[in-house]
Scaffold this motif. Structure first.
Motif, short mmCIF file in Angstrom:
data_model
loop_
_atom_site.label_atom_id
_atom_site.label_comp_id
_atom_site.label_asym_id
_atom_site.label_seq_id
_atom_site.Cartn_x
_atom_site.Cartn_y
_atom_site.Cartn_z
N ALA A 25 -5.40 10.45 7.08
CA ALA A 25 -5.32 11.45 6.01
C ALA A 25 -4.75 10.83 4.74
O ALA A 25 -5.28 11.05 3.64
CB ALA A 25 -4.48 12.63 6.47
N LEU A 26 -3.66 10.06 4.86
CA LEU A 26 -3.07 9.41 3.70
C LEU A 26 -4.05 8.44 3.06
O LEU A 26 -4.20 8.39 1.83
CB LEU A 26 -1.79 8.68 4.10
CG LEU A 26 -0.65 9.54 4.69
CD1 LEU A 26 0.49 8.64 5.14
CD2 LEU A 26 -0.17 10.56 3.68
N SER A 30 -5.93 9.03 -0.69
CA SER A 30 -5.75 8.05 -1.75
C SER A 30 -7.10 7.62 -2.33
O SER A 30 -7.27 7.52 -3.55
CB SER A 30 -4.99 6.82 -1.22
OG SER A 30 -3.68 7.17 -0.85
N ILE A 31 -8.07 7.40 -1.44
CA ILE A 31 -9.40 6.98 -1.91
C ILE A 31 -10.09 8.11 -2.67
O ILE A 31 -10.62 7.92 -3.78
CB ILE A 31 -10.27 6.53 -0.73
CG1 ILE A 31 -9.70 5.25 -0.12
CG2 ILE A 31 -11.71 6.30 -1.17
CD1 ILE A 31 -10.47 4.76 1.10
N VAL A 32 -10.10 9.30 -2.09
CA VAL A 32 -10.82 10.44 -2.70
C VAL A 32 -10.20 10.81 -4.04
O VAL A 32 -10.92 11.03 -5.03
CB VAL A 32 -10.82 11.63 -1.74
CG1 VAL A 32 -11.36 12.88 -2.44
CG2 VAL A 32 -11.65 11.32 -0.50
N THR A 33 -8.88 10.90 -4.11
CA THR A 33 -8.22 11.27 -5.35
C THR A 33 -8.46 10.26 -6.45
O THR A 33 -8.79 10.61 -7.59
CB THR A 33 -6.70 11.44 -5.12
OG1 THR A 33 -6.48 12.37 -4.07
CG2 THR A 33 -6.01 11.93 -6.38
N THR A 34 -8.32 8.98 -6.12
CA THR A 34 -8.52 7.94 -7.11
C THR A 34 -9.98 7.83 -7.52
O THR A 34 -10.29 7.65 -8.70
CB THR A 34 -8.02 6.59 -6.55
OG1 THR A 34 -6.64 6.71 -6.22
CG2 THR A 34 -8.19 5.48 -7.57
N ARG A 62 -1.14 19.94 -7.75
CA ARG A 62 -0.47 18.81 -8.39
C ARG A 62 0.70 18.29 -7.56
O ARG A 62 1.06 17.11 -7.65
CB ARG A 62 0.03 19.21 -9.78
CG ARG A 62 -1.06 19.52 -10.79
CD ARG A 62 -0.45 19.99 -12.10
NE ARG A 62 -1.44 20.35 -13.09
CZ ARG A 62 -1.95 19.50 -13.99
NH1 ARG A 62 -1.54 18.23 -13.99
NH2 ARG A 62 -2.84 19.90 -14.87
N LEU A 63 1.30 19.17 -6.76
CA LEU A 63 2.41 18.76 -5.91
C LEU A 63 1.96 17.79 -4.82
O LEU A 63 2.79 17.09 -4.24
CB LEU A 63 3.03 20.00 -5.25
CG LEU A 63 3.59 21.06 -6.20
CD1 LEU A 63 4.08 22.26 -5.41
CD2 LEU A 63 4.71 20.48 -7.06
N VAL A 64 0.67 17.73 -4.56
CA VAL A 64 0.11 16.82 -3.57
C VAL A 64 -0.63 15.66 -4.23
O VAL A 64 -0.43 14.50 -3.87
CB VAL A 64 -0.84 17.57 -2.61
CG1 VAL A 64 -1.47 16.60 -1.60
CG2 VAL A 64 -0.11 18.69 -1.88
N SER A 65 -1.45 15.97 -5.21
CA SER A 65 -2.30 14.94 -5.81
C SER A 65 -1.50 13.85 -6.50
O SER A 65 -1.95 12.69 -6.58
CB SER A 65 -3.27 15.57 -6.82
OG SER A 65 -2.57 16.21 -7.88
N CYS A 66 -0.29 14.16 -6.98
CA CYS A 66 0.51 13.14 -7.67
C CYS A 66 0.92 12.01 -6.74
O CYS A 66 1.26 10.92 -7.19
CB CYS A 66 1.73 13.78 -8.31
SG CYS A 66 2.92 14.47 -7.13
N PHE A 67 0.90 12.24 -5.42
CA PHE A 67 1.26 11.20 -4.46
C PHE A 67 0.09 10.27 -4.14
O PHE A 67 0.29 9.22 -3.52
CB PHE A 67 1.76 11.83 -3.15
CG PHE A 67 3.12 12.44 -3.25
CD1 PHE A 67 4.27 11.65 -3.14
CD2 PHE A 67 3.28 13.81 -3.45
CE1 PHE A 67 5.53 12.21 -3.23
CE2 PHE A 67 4.53 14.38 -3.54
CZ PHE A 67 5.66 13.59 -3.43
N PHE A 68 -1.11 10.65 -4.55
CA PHE A 68 -2.30 9.87 -4.18
C PHE A 68 -3.10 9.39 -5.39
O PHE A 68 -4.13 8.74 -5.22
CB PHE A 68 -3.20 10.71 -3.27
CG PHE A 68 -2.50 11.19 -2.04
CD1 PHE A 68 -2.32 10.34 -0.96
CD2 PHE A 68 -2.01 12.48 -1.96
CE1 PHE A 68 -1.66 10.77 0.18
CE2 PHE A 68 -1.35 12.93 -0.82
CZ PHE A 68 -1.17 12.07 0.24
N LEU A 80 -3.67 0.29 -1.33
CA LEU A 80 -4.35 0.98 -0.24
C LEU A 80 -4.18 0.23 1.08
O LEU A 80 -3.94 0.83 2.13
CB LEU A 80 -5.84 1.11 -0.59
CG LEU A 80 -6.67 2.07 0.27
CD1 LEU A 80 -6.15 3.49 0.11
CD2 LEU A 80 -8.14 1.99 -0.14
N TYR A 81 -4.27 -1.08 1.01
CA TYR A 81 -4.09 -1.89 2.22
C TYR A 81 -2.67 -1.75 2.76
O TYR A 81 -2.47 -1.57 3.97
CB TYR A 81 -4.41 -3.35 1.94
CG TYR A 81 -4.06 -4.26 3.08
CD1 TYR A 81 -4.86 -4.33 4.21
CD2 TYR A 81 -2.89 -5.04 3.04
CE1 TYR A 81 -4.52 -5.16 5.28
CE2 TYR A 81 -2.56 -5.86 4.10
CZ TYR A 81 -3.38 -5.93 5.21
OH TYR A 81 -3.04 -6.74 6.26
#
Length: 260
Positions: A25-26, A30-34, A62-68, A80-81
């Protein structure tokens, strides 16, 4: 009738399917958001942590997307690696068979980072997520030797400090998001491990509703995707007595102010 040929294996798909769920999930977020931001599907300004929009417009994502949220580039590939490697080790070793505990760690540390962001005007917390994971791994593998930049070797205990010091030297600014991530992870580690081990009561417990939603699973030996030895992000933890190579160090940068 000629025998049917077995279907070709897709190693990438098999590898992705083998990733444990929380790390997957993490990794995927990260991939989808970026990617959504980099391809112009979503404006980057709608992904950062902007408190007026959260409070007045209820833009809670925004409380979630800011981490990714990251920017495309070599740095994102490194991040990512390292996110994958560090989280994989935590999920398959430290929290093996206890998904609720690992989810609670992220909820607790992320909540503390959000509180810090509201005070210190941080808009992107992806560095804090990475540092919180790396710090917790380092505390559970304190004496594991790691190889850092230019072949420098030291115990994993000092890895988070080396990462923050390198960020500061390379950017010239205090990496506030990374520091917030490390402090939040330390508070979790102190309340769940250090203080109880000294005879104190364990005040921080995983809520029962999380344990019901994510029940304990049967631990699998060997972990998922492991290749022998334990590695930490921004350094390589080496299985003794085997030697290991060196991973390059990428500067994460600090929590970003709006417009920087």
């Amino acid at each position: 009738m000629p025998p049917q040929q077995p279907s070709a294996r897709n190693e990438i798909v098999e590898w992705y399917q083998s990733i444990p769920p929380i790390t997957k999930a993490l990794f995927t977020l990260s991939i989808v958001t970026t990617a959504a931001s980099g391809l112009g599907l979503i404006q980057p300004s709608s992904l950062i942590l902007y408190w007026p929009a959260v409070r007045s417009k209820l833009q809670l994502w925004r409380l979630v997307s800011c981490f990714f949220f990251n920017k495309f580039g070599l740095g994102f590939a490194f991040n990512l690696y390292f996110l994958y490697r560090n989280s994989l080790q935590l999920e398959t070793e430290i929290f093996q068979g206890q998904p609720a505990d690992y989810i609670f760690f992220h909820l607790f540390s992320s909540g503390l980072q959000l509180a810090a962001a509201s005070v210190f005007d941080m808009f992107v917390l992806s560095d804090g997520l990475l540092l919180s994971i790396a710090y917790l791994w380092a505390q559970h593998n304190r004496d594991t030797p790691v190889t850092f930049m230019f072949g420098i070797r030291f115990k994993a205990l000092y890895l988070p400090w080396a990462m923050i010091a390198t960020d500061f030297l390379m950017t010239g600014s205090l990496p506030r998001a990374s520091i917030a991530g490390m402090i939040s992870s330390h508070i979790y580690y102190y309340l769940t491990t250090i203080y109880p081990s000294q005879g104190g009561q364990r005040f921080l417990q995983t809520p029962q509703f999380l344990k019901r939603l994510f029940p304990a699973t049967v631990a699998r030996s060997g972990g998922v995707g492991g290749s022998g030895g334990v590695r930490a992000g921004f350094g390589q933890a080496q299985e003794q007595p085997r030697g290991g190579g060196m991973f390059g160090r990428h500067s994460w940068g600090s929590g970003q102010r709006l417009g920087t």
